[in-house]
Design a protein around this motif. Structure first.
Motif, PDB file in Angstrom:
ATOM      1  N   ARG A 249      59.043  41.823   6.481  1.00 58.38           N
ATOM      2  CA  ARG A 249      59.573  42.569   7.629  1.00 58.38           C
ATOM      3  C   ARG A 249      58.575  42.621   8.778  1.00 58.38           C
ATOM      4  O   ARG A 249      58.950  42.931   9.914  1.00 58.38           O
ATOM      5  N   HIS A 250      57.312  42.338   8.474  1.00 56.62           N
ATOM      6  CA  HIS A 250      56.270  42.398   9.491  1.00 56.62           C
ATOM      7  C   HIS A 250      55.689  41.018   9.799  1.00 56.62           C
ATOM      8  O   HIS A 250      54.601  40.914  10.347  1.00 56.62           O
ATOM      9  N   ALA A 251      56.442  39.975   9.440  1.00 55.06           N
ATOM     10  CA  ALA A 251      56.062  38.607   9.785  1.00 55.06           C
ATOM     11  C   ALA A 251      57.001  38.127  10.891  1.00 55.06           C
ATOM     12  O   ALA A 251      58.226  38.104  10.714  1.00 55.06           O
ATOM     13  N   ILE A 252      56.436  37.792  12.034  1.00 56.97           N
ATOM     14  CA  ILE A 252      57.222  37.485  13.231  1.00 56.97           C
ATOM     15  C   ILE A 252      56.959  36.052  13.662  1.00 56.97           C
ATOM     16  O   ILE A 252      55.829  35.584  13.632  1.00 56.97           O
ATOM     17  N   LYS A 253      58.007  35.373  14.056  1.00 58.54           N
ATOM     18  CA  LYS A 253      57.877  34.003  14.547  1.00 58.54           C
ATOM     19  C   LYS A 253      57.960  33.999  16.068  1.00 58.54           C
ATOM     20  O   LYS A 253      58.899  34.537  16.649  1.00 58.54           O
ATOM     21  N   ILE A 254      56.966  33.417  16.705  1.00 57.92           N
ATOM     22  CA  ILE A 254      56.970  33.257  18.158  1.00 57.92           C
ATOM     23  C   ILE A 254      57.347  31.816  18.463  1.00 57.92           C
ATOM     24  O   ILE A 254      56.619  30.884  18.122  1.00 57.92           O
ATOM     25  N   LEU A 255      58.489  31.612  19.087  1.00 55.87           N
ATOM     26  CA  LEU A 255      58.915  30.268  19.438  1.00 55.87           C
ATOM     27  C   LEU A 255      58.071  29.748  20.597  1.00 55.87           C
ATOM     28  O   LEU A 255      57.777  30.479  21.550  1.00 55.87           O
ATOM     29  N   ASN A 256      57.689  28.487  20.503  1.00 55.33           N
ATOM     30  CA  ASN A 256      56.867  27.888  21.548  1.00 55.33           C
ATOM     31  C   ASN A 256      57.697  27.716  22.818  1.00 55.33           C
ATOM     32  O   ASN A 256      58.728  27.043  22.793  1.00 55.33           O
ATOM     33  N   PRO A 257      57.281  28.331  23.926  1.00 49.36           N
ATOM     34  CA  PRO A 257      58.044  28.165  25.161  1.00 49.36           C
ATOM     35  C   PRO A 257      57.946  26.733  25.657  1.00 49.36           C
ATOM     36  O   PRO A 257      56.990  26.019  25.353  1.00 49.36           O
ATOM     37  N   CYS A 258      58.948  26.307  26.409  1.00 45.42           N
ATOM     38  CA  CYS A 258      58.924  24.964  26.985  1.00 45.42           C
ATOM     39  C   CYS A 258      57.798  24.907  28.012  1.00 45.42           C
ATOM     40  O   CYS A 258      57.829  25.598  29.026  1.00 45.42           O
ATOM     41  N   GLN A 259      56.798  24.087  27.753  1.00 44.83           N
ATOM     42  CA  GLN A 259      55.635  24.012  28.630  1.00 44.83           C
ATOM     43  C   GLN A 259      55.716  22.847  29.607  1.00 44.83           C
ATOM     44  O   GLN A 259      54.920  22.747  30.529  1.00 44.83           O
ATOM     45  N   TRP A 260      56.664  21.945  29.385  1.00 47.31           N
ATOM     46  CA  TRP A 260      56.802  20.780  30.249  1.00 47.31           C
ATOM     47  C   TRP A 260      58.276  20.402  30.297  1.00 47.31           C
ATOM     48  O   TRP A 260      59.070  20.859  29.498  1.00 47.31           O
ATOM     49  N   TRP A 261      58.637  19.597  31.257  1.00 41.38           N
ATOM     50  CA  TRP A 261      60.034  19.203  31.404  1.00 41.38           C
ATOM     51  C   TRP A 261      60.092  17.778  31.916  1.00 41.38           C
ATOM     52  O   TRP A 261      59.106  17.215  32.372  1.00 41.38           O
ATOM     53  N   THR A 262      61.272  17.188  31.786  1.00 42.14           N
ATOM     54  CA  THR A 262      61.468  15.806  32.207  1.00 42.14           C
ATOM     55  C   THR A 262      62.588  15.723  33.231  1.00 42.14           C
ATOM     56  O   THR A 262      63.424  16.629  33.328  1.00 42.14           O
ATOM     57  N   VAL A 263      62.607  14.661  33.984  1.00 38.96           N
ATOM     58  CA  VAL A 263      63.642  14.409  34.964  1.00 38.96           C
ATOM     59  C   VAL A 263      64.260  13.043  34.675  1.00 38.96           C
ATOM     60  O   VAL A 263      63.543  12.052  34.501  1.00 38.96           O
ATOM     61  N   THR A 264      65.568  12.996  34.593  1.00 40.61           N
ATOM     62  CA  THR A 264      66.267  11.727  34.435  1.00 40.61           C
ATOM     63  C   THR A 264      66.429  11.078  35.796  1.00 40.61           C
ATOM     64  O   THR A 264      66.746  11.745  36.781  1.00 40.61           O
ATOM     65  N   LYS A 265      66.148   9.797  35.866  1.00 33.52           N
ATOM     66  CA  LYS A 265      66.241   9.088  37.152  1.00 33.52           C
ATOM     67  C   LYS A 265      67.599   9.306  37.776  1.00 33.52           C
ATOM     68  O   LYS A 265      68.634   9.121  37.141  1.00 33.52           O
ATOM     69  N   GLY A 266      67.601   9.744  39.029  1.00 29.57           N
ATOM     70  CA  GLY A 266      68.839   9.991  39.732  1.00 29.57           C
ATOM     71  C   GLY A 266      69.362  11.396  39.572  1.00 29.57           C
ATOM     72  O   GLY A 266      70.346  11.792  40.208  1.00 29.57           O
ATOM     73  N   GLU A 267      68.710  12.205  38.738  1.00 32.01           N
ATOM     74  CA  GLU A 267      69.151  13.578  38.507  1.00 32.01           C
ATOM     75  C   GLU A 267      68.838  14.444  39.715  1.00 32.01           C
ATOM     76  O   GLU A 267      67.768  14.342  40.309  1.00 32.01           O
ATOM     77  N   ASN A 268      69.774  15.302  40.062  1.00 27.95           N
ATOM     78  CA  ASN A 268      69.561  16.246  41.167  1.00 27.95           C
ATOM     79  C   ASN A 268      69.137  17.586  40.601  1.00 27.95           C
ATOM     80  O   ASN A 268      69.840  18.181  39.798  1.00 27.95           O
ATOM     81  N   LEU A 269      67.954  18.057  41.001  1.00 28.40           N
ATOM     82  CA  LEU A 269      67.468  19.340  40.518  1.00 28.40           C
ATOM     83  C   LEU A 269      67.966  20.477  41.400  1.00 28.40           C
ATOM     84  O   LEU A 269      68.165  20.286  42.584  1.00 28.40           O
TER      85      LEU A 269
END
Length: 269
Positions: A249-269
């Motif tokens: 009950r006292h063991a907690i999982k911290i999910l790794n936040p997204c630290q980087w991202w990618t862009v697909t060629k031609g994608e509009n952000l």
């Protein structure tokens, strides 16, 4: 249970002697005699994760990556002129959060080998370091796919299993049966994969020239991203803490936040 008892149990399961000589494992900061209120498990020992642990009521942060390999010159609040580990250590000491890390000593364990293999739908055979001794601990895994497939299909499977957008080197239709797997950085383990007769290597990251060379020599490479390839180890940390005596009950999982991202060629952000 106190911090020292948890560290002792974890290092009995993943001995310091199994870690690489350059690595830093075990307790980095904290009071060994402190009573454990909770354990937060995460991939990285960052300042943000120290705060997440504290906010969750945990006074131990158990991570895969150590807060440092070489200790910083000073432990200070966040400052762009200093490495981030300086602030992480400062915050941990200030908040009373102990940091324990299991890095290459966990990497070479049977549990890590099985974990990475099963995510790809493969049966582990041996480590990459000791292909002639299936029972020996060692870095990496050599595994056999339960359902042989093409490189394209394996990359798709890996993308789903690891939550990654992998970069793939090699011919998409190449058949794959024997897989070499290494979480984190490939380094020179591609040579071991070739020597072991692997059809493909799945890893976190590799330099351009390394991946190019291996692909041209007939060994395709699937690059998941360093963090994505090792995020599953957080579950191993959780299980290890509970097995050591930490209240689930006292063991907690911290999910790794997204630290980087990618862009697909031609994608509009």
């Amino acid at each position: 249970m106190i911090v020292a008892e948890l560290e002792r149990a974890l290092l009995a399961r993943y001995p310091k002697a199994d870690a690489e000589g350059w690595d830093h494992v075990g307790l980095s900061v904290g009071d060994p005699a402190a009573e454990i209120a909770g354990v937060a498990c995460a991939l990285d020992a960052t300042e943000a994760n120290v705060r997440r642990a504290q906010d969750a009521g945990a006074n131990v942060l158990l991570t895969h990556h150590p807060v440092y390999i070489k200790a910083p010159e000073a432990f200070c609040p966040a400052d762009a002129s200093r490495p981030q580990c300086s602030a992480a250590l400062y915050e941990a000491a200030r908040c009373g959060v102990s940091i324990i890390s299991l890095h290459t000593n966990l990497d070479c364990s049977h549990e890590a080998r099985v974990c990475l293999s099963e995510l790809l739908g493969a049966a582990p055979v041996s480590s990459l370091e000791h292909v002639d001794d299936p029972e020996a601990t060692g870095l990496g895994a050599l595994a056999t796919l339960n359902d042989p497939c093409t490189l394209r299909d394996l990359a798709t499977r890996a993308a789903t299993a690891f939550g990654s957008d992998p970069r793939v080197w090699g011919e998409a239709d190449r058949p794959c049966r024997t897989v070499a797997i290494l979480g984190g950085s490939l380094g020179d383990f591609g040579e071991l994969a070739i020597a072991a007769g692997a059809d493909v290597v799945v890893t976190g990251e590799a330099g351009y020239h390394v991946a190019q060379d291996l692909a041209l020599r007939g060994l395709p490479v699937i690059l998941l991203g360093h963090d994505r390839s090792e995020e599953p180890f957080v579950d191993i940390l959780m299980n290890s803490a509970v097995d050591a005596g930490v209240d689930p009950r006292h063991a907690i999982k911290i999910l790794n936040p997204c630290q980087w991202w990618t862009v697909t060629k031609g994608e509009n952000l």
